[in-house]
Design a protein around this motif. Structure first.
Motif, PDB file in Angstrom:
ATOM      1  N   ALA A 175       0.831  -1.201   0.000  1.00 32.97           N
ATOM      2  CA  ALA A 175       0.000   0.000   0.000  1.00 32.97           C
ATOM      3  C   ALA A 175       0.868   1.255   0.000  1.00 32.97           C
ATOM      4  CB  ALA A 175      -0.937  -0.005   1.202  1.00 32.97           C
ATOM      5  N   ARG A 177       3.413   1.954  -1.542  1.00 36.02           N
ATOM      6  CA  ARG A 177       3.774   2.331  -2.913  1.00 36.02           C
ATOM      7  C   ARG A 177       2.700   3.216  -3.539  1.00 36.02           C
ATOM      8  NH1 ARG A 177       4.407  -3.388  -5.058  1.00 36.02           N
ATOM      9  NH2 ARG A 177       5.752  -4.218  -3.437  1.00 36.02           N
ATOM     10  N   HIS A 178       1.461   3.078  -3.080  1.00 41.64           N
ATOM     11  CA  HIS A 178       0.353   3.848  -3.659  1.00 41.64           C
ATOM     12  C   HIS A 178       0.011   5.069  -2.826  1.00 41.64           C
ATOM     13  CE1 HIS A 178      -0.408   0.601  -6.493  1.00 41.64           C
ATOM     14  NE2 HIS A 178      -0.375  -0.254  -5.484  1.00 41.64           N
ATOM     15  N   ALA A 182      -2.426   8.837  -3.325  1.00 46.41           N
ATOM     16  CA  ALA A 182      -3.540   8.855  -2.365  1.00 46.41           C
ATOM     17  C   ALA A 182      -3.555  10.133  -1.538  1.00 46.41           C
ATOM     18  CB  ALA A 182      -3.467   7.632  -1.450  1.00 46.41           C
ATOM     19  N   PRO A 342      -6.227   2.849  -5.107  1.00 42.82           N
ATOM     20  CA  PRO A 342      -5.149   1.844  -5.167  1.00 42.82           C
ATOM     21  C   PRO A 342      -4.509   1.621  -3.796  1.00 42.82           C
ATOM     22  CG  PRO A 342      -4.992   3.344  -7.022  1.00 42.82           C
ATOM     23  CD  PRO A 342      -6.057   3.903  -6.108  1.00 42.82           C
ATOM     24  N   PHE A 343      -4.400   2.699  -3.006  1.00 42.94           N
ATOM     25  CA  PHE A 343      -3.846   2.589  -1.661  1.00 42.94           C
ATOM     26  C   PHE A 343      -4.747   1.730  -0.775  1.00 42.94           C
ATOM     27  CE2 PHE A 343      -3.888   4.385   2.684  1.00 42.94           C
ATOM     28  CZ  PHE A 343      -2.605   4.051   3.076  1.00 42.94           C
TER      29      PHE A 343
END
Lengths: 450, 376
Positions: A175, A177-178, A182, A342-343
């Motif tokens: 997570a 990475r996203h 976010a 995405p997170f």
């Protein structure tokens, strides 16, 4: 509501069919009543936004059919409804499917015991009739709703014995990475941080990386056994266990219509394939909100308006240029609202056990079919969900496979070594909601909306 | 392209195809079943599974009676009772005119020498089916008819076919059938199945398979609809139909009510799908509520339409192609094929193994339908 308000503003004749008795959906359930009682401020600024939208919706001139179930939709479009005992067929040239999400089914040993509920069900009881569990509850699972409900429950004086977080530890690394994109949704992130810290200051224990949850008890749940991250086994006594493993789109109507669907790997669910207007593979049928993929309330509102523009354009009431101009701002708003997804999807990605329960676990509770029986049928046959249904009766009960469908397909895909998109789901058979023989017997054609 | 040498290729993994494969394989022949989708995908899986000799046309009645004997010993054939119960089949008359029709029917079967049907009066009808509306006057009854469980039957036939060493290939749609010397080459995707015998048990699509071997057999399509309800307490034991209505009504072992009778939905053979026509199905629901006043508040679980072939005289084609040597047609059951399943396979095996049959299928030839076309 957003789609209806915008469609009315564009001069379309609109009917809204709602299973609930009043507008608001799940997020803003009972928003009119809460506002009238002066409770909406306590429920936060998000709730006030819902009150404003509900007021705009009531004033829009859209025909509101509350407490009305849709039990079949046919291309063309014909919408079969049932209100109390009255069955009616609505005809419309365009259709917006805004059915939202349902909780992901996550069968585990003991999940059918009395005293085991989903967080969503408990939240409905809380919002709908102010019901607060009379015992300290344990919550197991992952997802924003776990944190939200725990906070709401504390606010109204409920007691949370503890939270068993089932999100695999690896999720946090993925997570991160996203997290960059976010941050555009910093208000949402902040909300989440506040929920977590509130639980901490309230002394609610949170056990991370829990797996192999089991509800124990004879006639109702008495204890929960689980495996901790360190590998040890723990048992805690409880009178009530709430479970939640995220939400998935409610796609019964788009499936019944025969719209194309695909497997969304990030969200671990099937979603209808849509174009830039939210239009499905069937011309004139649009999807707005979580029914097209989990995006949350702000994305849903923007998407609803985009779908309304798409309807107006399809009906020749709006030029493509004008529709695009209006849609531009809405699409940007929607993209902003989706930046956090995405997170969140990575952070709350369900563990493998949720989709692939052990052999002895009952997956289809209507017909009491176990994961093992589904596996055996998938290996014996062609690995087609409908054949497995015929072999095992999984999905043949009153819920029609709405609840167990994804789990059954996951097990079948895994056993047959196929992709989820190839495997698909149970074929949807009407009625999408239960109707009686007398109600079916009473149908006659009556055109109500255009 | 992979090629397989066989004694027979069965096209269609419905119950009739499975039965044919089972009987052929039991004679020691090498046989494969090619199924385009999966076993029991259409009519077989959508069947009400009535085991009925009652009211059958004279052309298929003798065959149907043999099938009934086989049903009463079905465990010996497929190792499972298939959920078969001989609770009887009943056809009720609601008017005096309909009673007269039943009397005529009884006279017909008796004139042919059959004694299995009996006419029962109101009192006996009420004793057998207490839940039935009291306006019904009389009924024709076959006491040792009944019904089975279609899915259990499919599973049992499927398992039996596999146990005897025949292969069932699902997801194998037939693309072409070509003559190769005195044998047929059936092409399905990247595979070729070569055999002297081809069994066309392709149901709603059997007309298309027939064309591949040069037979132009006019057939129609049925998309018969069914309703199944939630599980309820005991309502009825026998299967019940009505003289004046398209209606059948029964209760399964699970306690669900199954309502059918041939109300038609719509179909699309190219998309391989049947669609329910709810306005039409509402008539079946109304009939159920009229004949069984207590069932109105029972909830419907599912409705569906199953696709199969229908002939102009509503009896099936069971027998060899008049032109294409080695091709045996088994289709066109027109809404009442389930009961015949155990015996049709035996007929097919007769032709494959002995080149002829002593079973009474003389009135079920393909020629009778092809002659119709020539005359038209």
């Amino acid at each position: 509501m957003s789609a209806a308000v915008r469609a009315r503003a564009l001069g379309l004749d609109v009917a809204v069919v709602d299973e609930q008795a009043a507008p608001g959906g799940q997020v803003w359930r009972g928003v009119e009543r809460s506002t009238a009682l002066g409770r909406s401020e306590a429920l936060g600024p998000d709730y006030a936004a819902g009150a404003r939208l509900a007021a705009a919706f009531r004033a829009s001139g859209a025909k509101y059919l509350g407490d009305t179930r849709v039990w079949q939709v046919e291309p063309g479009f014909r919408v079969y409804t049932c209100h109390q005992n009255l069955v009616e067929i609505l005809a419309a040239k365009t259709l917006v499917i805004a059915t939202g999400a349902i909780e992901r089914s996550a069968p585990f040993p003991g999940w059918t015991l009395p005293g085991v509920l989903t967080v969503g069900a408990a939240q409905i009881l809380l919002k709908g009739c102010g019901q607060i569990p009379d015992v300290p509850i344990w919550i197991a699972g992952s997802g924003p709703l776990v944190l939200l409900y725990a906070n709401q429950l504390l606010d109204v004086g409920g007691r949370v014995a503890g939270i068993l977080s089932t999100a695999p530890p690896v999720n946090r690394r993925v997570a991160l990475r996203h997290l960059g994109p976010a941050l555009a949704c910093w208000e949402d992130l902040l909300k989440g941080v506040r929920w977590v810290s509130r639980l901490r200051t309230s002394g609610v224990p949170v056990v991370r990386g829990v797996s192999e949850i089991e509800a124990l008890g004879d006639s109702r749940v008495e204890a929960i056994r689980f495996r901790t991250l360190a590998g040890g086994e723990r048992t805690v006594p409880t009178g009530m266990l709430l479970l939640h493993e995220g939400i998935v789109p409610d796609i019964q109507i788009s499936l019944a219509l025969g719209c194309r669907h695909e497997w969304d790997e990030a969200q671990q669910c099937f979603v209808p394939t849509v174009d830039e207007w939210g239009q499905t593979s069937i011309a004139g049928a649009f999807v707005a909100g979580d029914g097209g993929g989990i995006g949350g309330v702000r994305a849903a509102c923007a998407g609803g308006e985009v779908a309304a523009l798409g309807c107006a354009y399809t009906l020749g009431r709006l030029s493509l240029t004008a529709a695009r101009q209006s849609a531009d701002r809405l699409r940007r708003a929607r993209a902003r609202a989706l930046a956090i997804r995405p997170f969140l999807d990575a952070l709350y990605r369900p563990r493998r056990q949720v989709a692939l329960p052990a052999d002895e676990i009952v997956v289809c509770r209507c017909e009491e079919v176990t994961a093992g029986e589904i596996r055996a049928a998938a290996r014996a046959g062609a690995g087609d969900p409908n054949q497995v249904k015929a072999f095992t009766r999984c999905g043949m009960g009153p819920c029609l496979g709405r609840i167990c469908g994804i789990t059954a397909s996951s097990i079948i895909a895994d056993a047959a070594g196929r992709l989820m998109t190839e495997t698909g789901l149970f074929r949807v058979r009407p009625p999408l909601r239960p109707i009686t023989l007398a109600q079916l017997a009473s149908i006659e054609e009556r055109e109500v909306a255009a | 392209m992979t090629s397989y040498d066989l004694d027979a290729v069965v096209i269609g993994g419905g119950l009739h195809g499975l039965s044919a494969a089972l009987h052929i394989a039991r004679e020691g022949r090498k046989v494969v079943v090619l199924e385009r989708a999966c076993v029991g995908r259409h009519a077989s899986g959508a069947s009400a599974a009535g085991v009925r000799t009652l009211g059958r046309a004279p052309q298929e009645l003798a065959l149907s009676l043999e099938a009934k004997h086989m049903w009463h010993a079905i465990g010996g054939l497929v190792g499972d009772d298939c959920g078969f119960h001989a609770h009887g089949q009943i056809r009720v008359a609601e008017t005096e005119a309909e009673v007269a029709q039943l009397e005529q029917r009884l006279a017909l079967t008796q004139s042919l020498g059959y004694r299995h049907e009996e006419l029962i009066d109101r009192a006996e009808l009420r004793r057998l089916v207490p839940a039935l509306s009291h306006h019904c006057l009389a009924a024709l009854l076959v006491r040792d008819d009944g019904a089975a469980d279609p899915h259990r039957t499919l599973l049992a036939f499927r398992r039996s076919v596999q146990q005897v060493g025949a292969e069932i290939r699902e997801g194998q749609g037939v693309d072409a059938i070509e003559r190769q010397g005195d044998r047929w080459a059936v092409r399905a995707g990247a595979a070729r199945y070569v055999a002297p015998f081809v069994v066309n048990a392709a149901g709603a699509w059997a007309g298309r398979i027939a064309v591949m071997v040069g037979d132009d057999i006019p057939i129609g399509t049925k998309a018969s609809m069914m309703i199944v309800t939630e599980r309820v307490g005991h309502v009825i034991s026998p299967v019940l139909g009505a003289v004046g209505r398209l209606f059948s009504f029964k209760q399964t072992d699970k306690g669900t009510l199954l309502i059918g009778g041939g109300r038609q939905g719509t179909f699309d053979l190219d998309r391989e799908s049947g669609t329910v026509n709810l306005l039409e199905l509402a008539i079946a629901a109304r009939t159920a509520c009229e004949l069984f006043p207590a069932v109105g508040d029972i909830r419907i679980a599912r409705v569906w339409a199953g696709l199969e072939a229908k002939t102009s005289d509503l009896v099936p084609v069971i027998g060899p192609s008049p032109r294409a040597a080695g091709v045996i047609h088994v289709f066109g059951f027109s809404g009442h094929g389930f009961q015949l399943v155990p015996v049709t396979g035996a007929v097919v095996a007769d032709f494959v193994v002995r080149g002829r049959t002593d079973r009474p299928v003389g009135a079920l030839t393909a020629e009778r339908l092809m002659a119709h076309r020539a005359a038209a």
